[in-house]
Write a protein that holds these residues in place. Structure first.
Motif, PDB file in Angstrom:
ATOM      1  N   GLU B 305      18.140 -11.725  10.609  1.00 35.96           N
ATOM      2  CA  GLU B 305      18.767 -10.461  10.205  1.00 35.96           C
ATOM      3  C   GLU B 305      18.043  -9.237  10.747  1.00 35.96           C
ATOM      4  OE1 GLU B 305      19.763 -10.326   6.077  1.00 35.96           O
ATOM      5  OE2 GLU B 305      20.995 -12.136   6.219  1.00 35.96           O
ATOM      6  N   GLY B 334      25.830 -12.308  19.727  1.00 33.84           N
ATOM      7  CA  GLY B 334      26.808 -12.888  18.803  1.00 33.84           C
ATOM      8  C   GLY B 334      26.132 -13.439  17.563  1.00 33.84           C
ATOM      9  N   ASN B 335      24.991 -14.061  17.739  1.00 34.97           N
ATOM     10  CA  ASN B 335      24.275 -14.577  16.573  1.00 34.97           C
ATOM     11  C   ASN B 335      23.695 -13.455  15.722  1.00 34.97           C
ATOM     12  OD1 ASN B 335      24.321 -17.570  16.313  1.00 34.97           O
ATOM     13  ND2 ASN B 335      23.773 -17.427  18.472  1.00 34.97           N
ATOM     14  N   VAL B 337      25.263 -10.684  15.351  1.00 32.08           N
ATOM     15  CA  VAL B 337      26.461 -10.232  14.628  1.00 32.08           C
ATOM     16  C   VAL B 337      26.774 -11.190  13.471  1.00 32.08           C
ATOM     17  CG1 VAL B 337      28.960  -9.871  14.846  1.00 32.08           C
ATOM     18  CG2 VAL B 337      27.399  -8.948  16.592  1.00 32.08           C
ATOM     19  N   ALA B 338      26.600 -12.480  13.727  1.00 29.28           N
ATOM     20  CA  ALA B 338      26.826 -13.454  12.653  1.00 29.28           C
ATOM     21  C   ALA B 338      25.853 -13.239  11.494  1.00 29.28           C
ATOM     22  CB  ALA B 338      26.690 -14.869  13.193  1.00 29.28           C
ATOM     23  N   ASN B 339      24.772 -12.523  11.773  1.00 30.43           N
ATOM     24  CA  ASN B 339      23.742 -12.314  10.755  1.00 30.43           C
ATOM     25  C   ASN B 339      23.524 -10.834  10.453  1.00 30.43           C
ATOM     26  OD1 ASN B 339      22.466 -15.113  10.082  1.00 30.43           O
ATOM     27  ND2 ASN B 339      22.811 -15.120  12.294  1.00 30.43           N
ATOM     28  N   TRP B 343      29.693  -5.672  15.105  1.00 23.16           N
ATOM     29  CA  TRP B 343      30.126  -6.156  16.430  1.00 23.16           C
ATOM     30  C   TRP B 343      29.914  -5.081  17.487  1.00 23.16           C
ATOM     31  CZ3 TRP B 343      33.228  -5.170  20.539  1.00 23.16           C
ATOM     32  CH2 TRP B 343      33.471  -6.230  21.416  1.00 23.16           C
ATOM     33  N   LEU B 383      31.232 -12.001  22.846  1.00 20.92           N
ATOM     34  CA  LEU B 383      30.144 -12.519  22.008  1.00 20.92           C
ATOM     35  C   LEU B 383      30.457 -13.933  21.498  1.00 20.92           C
ATOM     36  CD1 LEU B 383      29.094  -9.348  19.954  1.00 20.92           C
ATOM     37  CD2 LEU B 383      28.576  -9.981  22.323  1.00 20.92           C
TER      38      LEU B 383
END
Lengths: 423, 426
Positions: B305, B334-335, B337-339, B343, B383
């Motif tokens: 994060e 992208g990872n 953004v996943a965390n 975006w 991403l």
């Protein structure tokens, strides 16, 4: 951890052997998979997990990890993965080096990894025994070992052994490497003959028999020749693999998988014929010369040749997103005209690794009676944004992304900055 | 001599090509401009003479433009490799010369003077492998000198050009964490005094003549001083590898003592713990958002994060620390953004934020009128790991979407049995 009856409903389910079931349920009971279906019900004491919009897959199995033997933090105090004192150290066992407080185990868990093989490094021609463990946070490796899983034995081709031993008495060349493997196998054959003769004589009631002395190095090699220990061999180049297929025939043993195998695509037909798996990255290349020809379609090309393809990590970061490794390989394959379904591609992550580790009868797919090693993904796991939300091992919920208080924290991270943080 | 003539001939040819370049219109895509214009659906991107002319909604009359149909696609500025050694290394390990590393030499006592501008090979196979996946330019520098500084880095174009340098001597990097201490004296106590001394001597030397006949009793070599003067003036960014919160606080304190310094923190593993201070002091970061393990005692608070928390506090985050696989920077983003990273910030971390921290945002990083037309047409969300670059333009020119790797793939896609594979030309 308690294993309760769990009914996961409304999910897209990949069974791990090529099947896909939309809007379906999966029932886990007594630590086992009971069924995938539409009209399943859960006993009164069980729980129902609504997985609408989510995906369910078998737990990911990584055949190539060094967690615990090269743990974080690094440094020589923790450098326990290569017994780089002799080119053949079949006598050492990775499990004797594993530090279960490596925070990498928890990170891998958050990536949906339920089982892994932990291997010695690749400095040696024969690096020693690997061990298959369940990714259950534990104080000792004994609590992690996968019951009845066969041992692996790590061997290494190419640059690493000759670099490490080039200035330490050899081997210093690839041909020196191969002489080293062959002599080791020949010694193991001789050792086995000594024991075979002893058993025959003993059975015949021969007097004054002397029990041969156990030799730990040759004992492991001899068990590998018999197929009771599975050979996992680090090998990048097609020509190195070709050579090892020759050695395999000469000494009549089996290589379970070539690891890294960045050039498997060049000889995928031969690997299919020989029945040897390739454990691969999606796109690593070029960090050494023997990895210079790595391409992003290696995995799908091996699959397309009907050879056994496995996605592996060899990395404490890569192991956290092996689903993305498979996704990249799958997508790159499709762009090259190799159309593999997502359901088939998941074999790279669970079924094929389980087969190469000799544990496919117990896990690696969501078939009735198998261990309930299951992941619920927040979305299509071929997406960068998908996260493992629930991870079940033998039916027990061992990771729940939505419940931070339940996350395992390694002893090492307790009382440190970021303890219990979202990692 | 012959070689030089040949090169300059080739150079002028390429120049002519750029001038004569067709005007190009990319039509129908969802365009993330990364400028104040934001995201434009069903847009037209006009490219003239290798520069962005405009981005507009809809499809205007397009006489004189080569039209590229990009309906259903996503268009972004070319990605900028934030921290690489591209052009300096083919295979880093046991395979001959590697210009990203050096051994000690008397010409420099600190490593500041080393200059990668001389070492860039635009024909390295890594270049095409990166550019066909949407990386169109990069910051490149040495990875290890065994000294205080890792030399002067350059900003390069990944176009198929004989002159890849966008800006030489564009930044200097140093390491002030565990690895820096291990390299310089074995302790931060030595490392920081070395750094302060180097900066102080450079500051002292501003405006002074340092020819070989001038007296100079400083610790640094004249070459080091010449390299460091633009740094202490703030004209050239100083990239500082700092990971634990305590180290980052030391760097912030340095910036407060010497506000003219243009400091960028790399790695910033525990940056999230001092995010507000970083934002308040206007210090951007380049980080690897996937590094979430306590690899050393200066990285205990690592988390996926980090990028999201830093950006939320107002820190400008750039992503892309790789060389052979700089193409994976978009997966890293992208990872992030996943965390928790937004975006938009994920894409900014690969484009405009990188351009800003190197001071080249007047040329690159967004699809603004007048900027260099480095443009990527993606199959979808860049991403997403399953999407890909379908067409890449560098300075308005469509690049050949082949690399050594795509040729290997095409050679072996169908294994032949009638003849050896070396006879197969993809």
């Amino acid at each position: 951890m308690a294993s309760i009856s769990v009914l996961i409903t409304n999910a897209t389910v990949l069974d791990g052997i090529g099947g896909v079931f939309t809007d379906s349920s999966v029932l886990l009971q007594n630590g086992k998979v009971v069924a995938i279906g539409k009209d399943l019900s859960v006993p009164d004491d069980g729980v129902t997990v609504d997985a609408k919009g989510k995906w369910v897959t078998p737990g990911i199995i990584d055949v190539h990890s060094h967690l615990g033997v090269y743990p974080a933090p690094g440094g020589t105090a923790h450098s326990d993965g290569n017994e780089a004192t002799n080119p053949v150290t079949a006598e050492v066992w990775a499990e004797h080096s594993i530090w279960p407080q490596d925070a990498g185990f928890q990170r891998a868990l958050a990536g949906g990894v339920t089982v892994m093989q932990i291997l010695p490094g690749s400095a040696n021609l024969v690096g020693g025994r690997g061990v298959t463990v369940k990714n259950l946070p534990s104080a000792t490796v004994q609590d992690m070992k996968f019951p009845d899983a066969p041992y692996g034995m790590k061997m290494a081709c190419g640059e690493n052994p000759k670099r490490v031993y080039g200035t330490k008495g050899g081997p210093s060349t690839r041909m020196g490497n191969v002489a080293g493997y062959r002599q080791a196998w020949a010694d193991a054959q001789n050792y086995q003959r000594t024991w075979d003769k002893y058993y025959v004589d003993h059975k015949a009631g021969k007097k004054d028999l002397k029990v041969p002395k156990r030799d730990l190095k040759l004992e492991t090699l001899a068990l590998a020749l018999k197929g009771e220990i599975l050979v996992h061999m680090h090998c990048y180049r097609a020509d190195d693999m070709g050579t090892m297929l020759d050695v395999m025939k000469e000494f009549n043993y089996k290589i379970a998988a070539f690891h890294h195998a960045v050039e498997s695509y060049k000889i995928a037909d031969q690997l299919a014929q020989a029945g040897v798996c390739s454990a691969m990255w999606a796109d690593w290349w070029g960090f050494k010369l023997e990895a210079y020809d790595g391409i992003q379609e290696n995995i799908p090309m091996v699959h397309a040749a009907k050879a056994c393809a496995i996605v592996h990590s060899d990395s404490d970061l890569g192991i956290q997103r092996l689903n993305q490794e498979a996704a990249k390989a799958w997508a790159n394959g499709r762009r090259a005209g190799i159309n593999i379904s997502q359901a088939d591609a998941w074999q790279w992550l669970s079924a094929n690794p389980a087969k190469s580790l000799g544990i496919f009868e117990q896990t690696g797919s969501l078939e009735k009676g198998k261990n309930a090693d299951v992941v619920i993904w927040s979305a299509d796991p071929f997406s960068t944004y998908a996260q493992a939300e629930h991870v079940y091992l033998d039916g027990a919920l061992i990771y729940d992304r939505n419940d931070p208080a339940s996350w395992p924290v390694s002893d090492f991270e307790l009382g440190q900055p970021g303890e219990g943080d979202s990692k | 001599m012959n070689k030089l003539i040949k090169y300059s001939f080739l150079g002028s040819m390429l120049l002519t090509q750029v001038v004569d370049a067709k005007n190009v219109a990319i039509v129908g895509a969802k365009v993330h401009t990364m400028s104040s214009q934001g995201t434009v659906d069903n847009a037209t991107v006009l490219i003239k003479d290798g520069k962005i002319q405009s981005v507009m909604e809809g499809e205007p009359a397009l006489a004189g433009y080569e039209i590229i149909d990009a309906k259903g696609k996503v268009v972004t500025p070319g990605l900028i490799g934030a921290s690489t050694s591209l052009g300096l290394v083919d295979v880093g390990f046991s395979a001959g010369t590697n210009d990203s590393n050096s051994s000690l030499t008397s010409i420099s006592k600190t490593g500041a003077a080393f200059d990668v501008s001389y070492a860039i090979n635009p024909e390295s196979s890594l270049m095409a492998i990166a550019r066909i996946e949407g990386v169109t330019s990069a910051a490149t520098s040495m990875g290890r000198t065994g000294q205080l500084f890792n030399g002067q880095g350059a900003l390069i174009s990944l176009g198929d050009s004989s002159d890849p340098i966008i800006q030489g001597r564009a930044f200097i990097s140093t390491r002030l964490g565990n690895n820096g201490a291990d390299t310089v004296g074995g302790s931060r106590s030595v490392l920081w005094v070395s750094l302060e001394t180097a900066l102080a001597e450079a500051k002292f030397a501003i405006g002074k003549s340092l020819t070989p006949i001038d007296e100079w009793h400083g610790e640094l070599s004249r070459a080091d001083i010449a390299a460091l003067i633009p740094v202490v003036k703030g004209e050239v960014p100083l990239l500082v590898d700092a990971r634990r919160a305590a180290d980052i606080r030391q760097v912030i304190a340095l910036k407060q003592r010497q506000p003219q310094l243009n400091i960028v923190i790399t790695y910033a593993t525990e940056g999230w713990r001092v995010a507000k201070e970083l934002a308040d002091n206007n210090i951007p970061v380049i980080l690897d958002p996937e590094a979430n393990l306590p690899f050393g005692f200066d990285q205990l608070g690592s988390t996926l994060e980090n990028a999201g928390r830093l950006a939320a506090a107002g820190v400008e985050v750039s992503i892309g620390m790789e060389t052979h696989n700089i193409r994976l920077a978009r997966q890293h983003a992208g990872n992030a953004v996943a965390n928790g990273l937004s975006w938009d910030q994920g894409l900014a971390a690969l484009t405009i934020n990188v351009a800003k921290l190197y001071g080249i945002d007047d040329k690159l990083g967004s699809l603004d009128s007048g900027k260099i037309a480095d443009v990527v047409i993606w199959s979808g969300d860049p991403l997403e790991v399953t999407e890909a670059a379908e067409l890449v333009l560098i300075s308005g020119e469509k690049v050949d979407m082949h690399s050594r790797q795509s040729k290997l793939r095409d050679r072996y896609l169908k294994l032949q049995t009638d003849k050896p594979m070396q006879y197969v030309r993809p």
